[in-house]
Design an enzyme around this catalytic site. Structure first.
Site, mmCIF file in Angstrom:
data_model
loop_
_atom_site.group_PDB
_atom_site.id
_atom_site.type_symbol
_atom_site.label_atom_id
_atom_site.label_comp_id
_atom_site.label_asym_id
_atom_site.label_seq_id
_atom_site.Cartn_x
_atom_site.Cartn_y
_atom_site.Cartn_z
ATOM 1 N N ARG A 23 20.670 -23.593 -29.838
ATOM 2 C CA ARG A 23 21.635 -24.542 -29.264
ATOM 3 C C ARG A 23 20.877 -25.530 -28.362
ATOM 4 O O ARG A 23 19.651 -25.424 -28.183
ATOM 5 C CB ARG A 23 22.717 -23.811 -28.482
ATOM 6 C CG ARG A 23 22.195 -23.193 -27.214
ATOM 7 C CD ARG A 23 23.232 -22.370 -26.475
ATOM 8 N NE ARG A 23 22.707 -22.011 -25.168
ATOM 9 C CZ ARG A 23 23.210 -21.072 -24.384
ATOM 10 N NH1 ARG A 23 24.268 -20.363 -24.767
ATOM 11 N NH2 ARG A 23 22.674 -20.830 -23.205
ATOM 12 N N ASP A 44 14.792 -18.263 -32.140
ATOM 13 C CA ASP A 44 15.551 -18.040 -30.889
ATOM 14 C C ASP A 44 15.678 -16.536 -30.666
ATOM 15 O O ASP A 44 15.622 -15.744 -31.611
ATOM 16 C CB ASP A 44 16.954 -18.667 -30.994
ATOM 17 C CG ASP A 44 17.569 -18.957 -29.626
ATOM 18 O OD1 ASP A 44 17.585 -20.137 -29.223
ATOM 19 O OD2 ASP A 44 18.046 -18.013 -28.959
ATOM 20 N N ASP A 73 11.946 -13.162 -29.405
ATOM 21 C CA ASP A 73 11.947 -13.447 -27.975
ATOM 22 C C ASP A 73 10.576 -14.034 -27.628
ATOM 23 O O ASP A 73 9.547 -13.448 -27.990
ATOM 24 C CB ASP A 73 12.195 -12.135 -27.197
ATOM 25 C CG ASP A 73 12.478 -12.392 -25.715
ATOM 26 O OD1 ASP A 73 11.667 -13.091 -25.071
ATOM 27 O OD2 ASP A 73 13.494 -11.898 -25.223
ATOM 28 N N VAL A 74 10.569 -15.170 -26.933
ATOM 29 C CA VAL A 74 9.278 -15.828 -26.651
ATOM 30 C C VAL A 74 8.390 -15.004 -25.717
ATOM 31 O O VAL A 74 7.210 -15.311 -25.565
ATOM 32 C CB VAL A 74 9.458 -17.262 -26.090
ATOM 33 C CG1 VAL A 74 10.106 -18.168 -27.131
ATOM 34 C CG2 VAL A 74 10.251 -17.253 -24.789
ATOM 35 N N SER A 156 10.537 -30.108 -17.330
ATOM 36 C CA SER A 156 11.794 -30.480 -16.653
ATOM 37 C C SER A 156 11.473 -31.435 -15.517
ATOM 38 O O SER A 156 10.358 -31.422 -14.972
ATOM 39 C CB SER A 156 12.457 -29.230 -16.069
ATOM 40 O OG SER A 156 13.546 -29.587 -15.230
ATOM 41 N N TYR A 169 12.200 -21.482 -11.157
ATOM 42 C CA TYR A 169 12.344 -22.440 -12.257
ATOM 43 C C TYR A 169 11.394 -23.621 -12.041
ATOM 44 O O TYR A 169 10.679 -24.023 -12.966
ATOM 45 C CB TYR A 169 13.807 -22.907 -12.331
ATOM 46 C CG TYR A 169 14.126 -23.789 -13.513
ATOM 47 C CD1 TYR A 169 14.340 -23.240 -14.778
ATOM 48 C CD2 TYR A 169 14.241 -25.171 -13.375
ATOM 49 C CE1 TYR A 169 14.644 -24.057 -15.867
ATOM 50 C CE2 TYR A 169 14.559 -25.978 -14.445
ATOM 51 C CZ TYR A 169 14.763 -25.417 -15.691
ATOM 52 O OH TYR A 169 15.068 -26.224 -16.770
ATOM 53 N N LYS A 173 8.214 -24.570 -14.463
ATOM 54 C CA LYS A 173 8.143 -25.869 -15.159
ATOM 55 C C LYS A 173 6.908 -26.654 -14.715
ATOM 56 O O LYS A 173 6.285 -27.341 -15.523
ATOM 57 C CB LYS A 173 9.430 -26.664 -14.914
ATOM 58 C CG LYS A 173 10.659 -26.034 -15.577
ATOM 59 C CD LYS A 173 10.500 -25.946 -17.085
ATOM 60 C CE LYS A 173 11.773 -25.495 -17.790
ATOM 61 N NZ LYS A 173 11.624 -25.425 -19.250
ATOM 62 N N THR A 204 24.002 -29.344 -21.726
ATOM 63 C CA THR A 204 23.821 -28.095 -22.487
ATOM 64 C C THR A 204 24.295 -26.923 -21.616
ATOM 65 O O THR A 204 24.501 -27.092 -20.407
ATOM 66 C CB THR A 204 22.333 -27.854 -22.833
ATOM 67 O OG1 THR A 204 21.661 -27.455 -21.631
ATOM 68 C CG2 THR A 204 21.646 -29.074 -23.424
HETATM 69 N N1 LIG Z 1 19.769 -29.124 -19.967
HETATM 70 C C1 LIG Z 1 19.075 -29.627 -18.968
HETATM 71 O O1 LIG Z 1 19.608 -30.323 -18.085
HETATM 72 C C2 LIG Z 1 17.579 -29.406 -18.919
HETATM 73 C C3 LIG Z 1 16.838 -30.183 -18.002
HETATM 74 C C4 LIG Z 1 15.451 -29.991 -17.950
HETATM 75 C C5 LIG Z 1 14.840 -29.077 -18.777
HETATM 76 N N2 LIG Z 1 15.595 -28.329 -19.644
HETATM 77 C C6 LIG Z 1 14.883 -27.382 -20.502
HETATM 78 O O2 LIG Z 1 15.212 -27.643 -21.845
HETATM 79 C C7 LIG Z 1 14.969 -26.468 -22.611
HETATM 80 C C8 LIG Z 1 16.171 -26.221 -23.515
HETATM 81 O O3 LIG Z 1 17.271 -25.861 -22.688
HETATM 82 P P1 LIG Z 1 18.744 -26.308 -23.031
HETATM 83 O O4 LIG Z 1 19.140 -27.295 -22.032
HETATM 84 O O5 LIG Z 1 18.854 -26.648 -24.468
HETATM 85 O O6 LIG Z 1 19.508 -24.930 -22.666
HETATM 86 P P2 LIG Z 1 20.304 -23.888 -23.587
HETATM 87 O O7 LIG Z 1 20.625 -22.734 -22.706
HETATM 88 O O8 LIG Z 1 21.412 -24.576 -24.286
HETATM 89 O O9 LIG Z 1 19.246 -23.456 -24.711
HETATM 90 C C9 LIG Z 1 18.188 -22.582 -24.461
HETATM 91 C C10 LIG Z 1 17.949 -21.759 -25.715
HETATM 92 O O10 LIG Z 1 16.807 -20.909 -25.456
HETATM 93 C C11 LIG Z 1 17.120 -19.626 -25.968
HETATM 94 N N3 LIG Z 1 16.340 -18.601 -25.253
HETATM 95 C C12 LIG Z 1 16.518 -18.186 -23.975
HETATM 96 N N4 LIG Z 1 15.678 -17.203 -23.684
HETATM 97 C C13 LIG Z 1 14.932 -16.997 -24.794
HETATM 98 C C14 LIG Z 1 13.870 -16.123 -25.098
HETATM 99 N N5 LIG Z 1 13.429 -15.214 -24.200
HETATM 100 N N6 LIG Z 1 13.307 -16.171 -26.316
HETATM 101 C C15 LIG Z 1 13.765 -17.058 -27.243
HETATM 102 N N7 LIG Z 1 14.768 -17.910 -27.010
HETATM 103 C C16 LIG Z 1 15.351 -17.886 -25.798
HETATM 104 C C17 LIG Z 1 18.603 -19.464 -25.740
HETATM 105 O O11 LIG Z 1 19.156 -18.425 -26.562
HETATM 106 C C18 LIG Z 1 19.122 -20.847 -26.078
HETATM 107 O O12 LIG Z 1 19.441 -20.975 -27.448
HETATM 108 C C19 LIG Z 1 14.712 -25.343 -21.610
HETATM 109 O O13 LIG Z 1 13.325 -25.118 -21.530
HETATM 110 C C20 LIG Z 1 15.237 -25.928 -20.310
HETATM 111 O O14 LIG Z 1 14.607 -25.357 -19.201
HETATM 112 C C21 LIG Z 1 16.944 -28.488 -19.735
#
Ligand SMILES: NC(=O)c1ccc[n+]([C@@H]2O[C@H](COP(=O)([O-])OP(=O)(O)OC[C@H]3O[C@@H](n4cnc5c(N)ncnc54)[C@H](O)[C@@H]3O)[C@@H](O)[C@H]2O)c1
Length: 265
Positions: A23, A44, A73-74, A156, A169, A173, A204
Site C-alpha cells: 500500500r 511486503d 519482512d525486511v 523522509s 524515526y 531516516k 497514506t
Molecule cells: N506518508 C508519509 O507522509 C511519509 C513521509 C515521509 C516518509 N515516508 C516513508 O515512506 C515509506 C512508505 O510509507 P507509506 O507512507 O507508504 O506508509 P504505509 O504504512 O502505507 O506503507 C508501508 C508499507 O510497509 C510495509 N511494512 C511495514 N513493516 C514492514 C516490514 N517489517 N517488512 C516488510 N514490509 C513492511 C507495510 O505493511 C506497508 O504496506 C516509509 O518508509 C515511510 O517511512 C512516508
C-alpha cells in the site's frame, strides 16, 4: 537481426524489487514502474507487527498491486535474499531495488518510548534498508556492463528535521540518507547508483498513524506545514522514484531528493 560485433543492446525489460509494496508509496511505485513496462516483484510483510499499535498492509492489498508478489519482512535478510533470487530466476536479473517499507512509532518523549517500538522503528526503517542493500546490490552488480542498476530508498523530511516525539524515526531516516551517500561512494564507476527520496506529508496510513500520535483530528492537519498547503499523493512520490529507477537518472548518485511540497524550505 544480427548484432554488430562489440555493440551491446540493453535488455528490453527492466526488473525491479520494491519493499513495502502492499500500500501507500511502495504500492504506487510498483504501479508507476509497471505502467512504464517494468517487471516488478512486490514485497511486503503483509501482516500486522505485534510491536506496533496500527495495522500494516495485508496480503489481499499486496495481491491487488502486482501479479508477482513475495511476502517477506525486511528485518529478515534470508527472506529478502529469497525475494532477490525469485526476481533473478524469473526475469534473469535485477535492475532496481527500492526500499519503501517503513513504520512509525512514538508520540511520547524519546525516553518513554517502549524498547519494542523503538527497536521496530530502527530495525525496519534503517535495518531493512541495510538488509536490502546486502542482498540486492550484489544482484545489481551481477548484470553485465554497461550497467544501469539503481538502489533507491525512501527516507523522509524527518531525516533533516527534528520532529518531537519521533526521535527514533528521525534517527532511522537520517541513517538512511547516510547509508545512501556511503553506498554511492562505494559503488563508484560500477554503473550502479544509490539515491534516496525524502517525502513530505503524503496521504497514506503511516501519516494517519502520525496524526494519531500527535493527537490531531486527522492526516489533513499536516497539510499546513508544507508550502503547497496540501498532502502529497503517493503517486507524486512514486513518479520521482520511477524516474530515479530509470536510465535517465544516470548522472545522479548519493542524492537525497526532497519530494515534500517544499516542507524542507
Ligand atoms: N506518508 C508519509 O507522509 C511519509 C513521509 C515521509 C516518509 N515516508 C516513508 O515512506 C515509506 C512508505 O510509507 P507509506 O507512507 O507508504 O506508509 P504505509 O504504512 O502505507 O506503507 C508501508 C508499507 O510497509 C510495509 N511494512 C511495514 N513493516 C514492514 C516490514 N517489517 N517488512 C516488510 N514490509 C513492511 C507495510 O505493511 C506497508 O504496506 C516509509 O518508509 C515511510 O517511512 C512516508
Amino acid at each position: 537481426m544480427r548484432r554488430k560485433p562489440g555493440r551491446r543492446v540493453h535488455a528490453v525489460t527492466r526488473v525491479a524489487l520494491v519493499t513495502g509494496a502492499a500500500r501507500g508509496i511502495g504500492a504506487a511505485t510498483v504501479r508507476a514502474l509497471i505502467a512504464q513496462g517494468w517487471e516488478v516483484l512486490a514485497v511486503d510483510r503483509a501482516k500486522d507487527d505485534p510491536a506496533l499499535p496500527y495495522p500494516l498492509g495485508t496480503e489481499s492489498e499486496l495481491s491487488t498491486v502486482a501479479t508477482h508478489t513475495f511476502v517477506a519482512d525486511v528485518r529478515d535478510p534470508g527472506a529478502l535474499a529469497a525475494a532477490v533470487a525469485e526476481a533473478e530466476s524469473r526475469w534473469g536479473g535485477l535492475d532496481a531495488a527500492i526500499a519503501a517499507a517503513g513504520v512509525i512509532a512514538g508520540g511520547v518523549p524519546t525516553w518513554e518510548v517502549t524498547p519494542e517500538q523503538e527497536q521496530a522503528v530502527l530495525d525496519v526503517n534503517l535495518g531493512g534498508v541495510l538488509n536490502l542493500a546486502r542482498v540486492a546490490v550484489p544482484a545489481l552488480l551481477r548484470r553485465p556492463e554497461p550497467r544501469s542498476g539503481r538502489f533507491l530508498a525512501v527516507a523522509s523530511a524527518a531525516a533533516t528535521r527534528g520532529l518531537p516525539m519521533l526521535a527514533a524515526y528521525c534517527a532511522a531516516k537520517a541513517g538512511v540518507t547516510g547509508l545512501v551517500r556511503a553506498l554511492a561512494a562505494e559503488l563508484g564507476d560500477t554503473g550502479v547508483t544509490a539515491n534516496a527520496v525524502s517525502p513530505g506529508s503524503t496521504d497514506t496510513p503511516i501519516l494517519a498513524e502520525s496524526a494519531r500520535l500527535y493527537d490531531l483530528a486527522g492526516p489533513a492537519d499536516f497539510a499546513a506545514q508544507q508550502p503547497v498547503r496540501r498532502l502529497l499523493a503517493p503517486a507524486e512520490v512514486a513518479d520521482v522514484l520511477a524516474f530515479l529507477a530509470g536510465r535517465g537518472s544516470s548522472g545522479m548518485t548519493g542524492a537525497v531528493v526532497p519530494v515534500d511540497g517544499g516542507m524542507a524550505l
